[in-house]
Design an enzyme around this catalytic site. Structure first.
Site, PDB file in Angstrom:
ATOM      1  CE1 TYR A  32      62.170  43.531  86.308  1.00  0.00           C
ATOM      2  CE2 TYR A  32      60.319  43.452  87.815  1.00  0.00           C
ATOM      3  CZ  TYR A  32      61.602  43.857  87.518  1.00  0.00           C
ATOM      4  OH  TYR A  32      62.322  44.591  88.436  1.00  0.00           O
ATOM      5  N   GLY A  36      55.082  34.346  91.585  1.00  0.00           N
ATOM      6  CA  GLY A  36      53.767  33.999  91.077  1.00  0.00           C
ATOM      7  C   GLY A  36      53.870  33.305  89.734  1.00  0.00           C
ATOM      8  CG  HIS A  37      55.293  35.415  86.278  1.00  0.00           C
ATOM      9  ND1 HIS A  37      55.859  36.584  86.724  1.00  0.00           N
ATOM     10  CD2 HIS A  37      54.254  35.789  85.484  1.00  0.00           C
ATOM     11  CE1 HIS A  37      55.212  37.614  86.220  1.00  0.00           C
ATOM     12  NE2 HIS A  37      54.225  37.165  85.467  1.00  0.00           N
ATOM     13  CG  ASP A 150      46.228  39.169  85.827  1.00  0.00           C
ATOM     14  OD1 ASP A 150      46.104  40.399  86.002  1.00  0.00           O
ATOM     15  OD2 ASP A 150      47.309  38.577  85.885  1.00  0.00           O
ATOM     16  NE  ARG A 187      50.753  47.472  84.845  1.00  0.00           N
ATOM     17  CZ  ARG A 187      50.467  46.585  83.906  1.00  0.00           C
ATOM     18  NH1 ARG A 187      50.235  45.343  84.256  1.00  0.00           N
ATOM     19  NH2 ARG A 187      50.402  46.935  82.635  1.00  0.00           N
TER      20      ARG A 187
END
Length: 285
Positions: A32, A36-37, A150, A187
């Site tokens: 998903y 950012g990814h 994270d 999320r």
């Protein structure tokens, strides 16, 4: 772009790349994908000759009451984005490829996993460390790229790599944010339109605390924690799970600002749990 689903195949390809002298840069994800990814993929391209991205929703890092079944998925969209960002290999194993029926071996970074999210998500970082260690063994990258959103996860992985002598360089990449400062996260898709508007105040609270710290305000870490909690109390739709300010290197409690610290927080907005952080650089004497 190659799509690989078997552990035996990714190991064979990795071994061949190593023989050719190719440098492998790896981006582990649960899919998903957002900007950012994709920024991590772009950073990986700067380090590696070959960029490998994994897409695997890891069941061992979800608790009994958490959202494994709800976790958003968009394989077709993910692959389209990865092609545009020139990933070379996408590793998409099935669950039984990663965790056979009689699986019973886990990796745990004990102390680093205890504070912050570790208090509220028992077993989460054991699941994270285990899947990342397994992926490292399968892919054998020279570099692995992680986001600083994270932050605790990043430190857990760095400590695991150090302690278990993985010959991998871990690269941390600054958090990518929306225009209103909210950290990009898969999320965020859970938020309703109204909740999305409220979520910006979460990011705003940490940003304001950081700005005030840089201007010389706050005499001790507890003052910052108190400020953020009081700021968030103004918004009844935000339920604070934790706000803490800890040593940025080892996540231990700090009584002063003589070392870099991380201001980290988790909140619930509706049923959606969001995390964010800011790094506060140490104050010179």
């Amino acid at each position: 772009m190659k799509i690989i689903k078997k552990v035996s195949d990714i190991k064979r390809i990795s071994a061949s790349l190593h023989k050719e002298g190719k440098r492998i840069a790896f981006v582990p994800t649960m899919g998903y994908l957002h900007d950012g990814h994709l920024t991590l993929v772009d950073v990986a391209r700067k380090y590696g000759d070959i960029v490998v991205v994994s897409i695997f929703v890891n069941p061992t890092q979800f608790g009994h009451n958490e959202d494994l079944s709800r976790y958003p998925r968009d394989t077709k969209g993910d692959l389209k984005k990865l092609r545009l960002h020139k990933a070379d290999i996408v590793f998409m194993p099935e669950n039984d490829e990663v965790y056979p029926a009689d699986f019973e071996t886990y990796v745990e970074v004990v102390q680093m996993s205890k504070p912050l999210c570790g208090k509220f998500r028992p077993g989460h970082f054991r699941g994270v460390a285990t899947i990342v260690a397994k992926l490292f063994n399968m892919i054998k990258p020279h570099y692995a790229i992680f986001g600083k959103k994270d932050y605790q996860q990043l430190l857990v992985i760095k400590r695991m790599v150090r302690d278990l002598n993985f010959d991998i360089r871990i690269i941390g990449v600054d958090t990518i944010r929306e225009d209103d400062l909210l950290a990009m996260s898969s999320r965020n898709s859970y938020l309703s339109r109204g909740e999305r508007g409220v979520a910006t105040h979460f990011a705003e609270s940490l940003y304001l605390a950081e700005r005030m710290y840089r201007s010389g305000k706050f005499n001790k870490p507890s003052d910052i924690v108190k400020f953020v909690k009081n700021y968030l109390k103004k918004y009844r739709d935000i339920k604070v799970q934790y706000v803490e300010l800890l040593d940025a290197e080892n996540l231990t409690e700090r009584k002063d600002f003589k070392r870099d610290t991380v201001l980290a927080s988790a909140v619930f907005i509706g049923k959606t749990r969001l995390i964010d952080n800011r790094i506060l650089k140490k104050r010179c004497p």
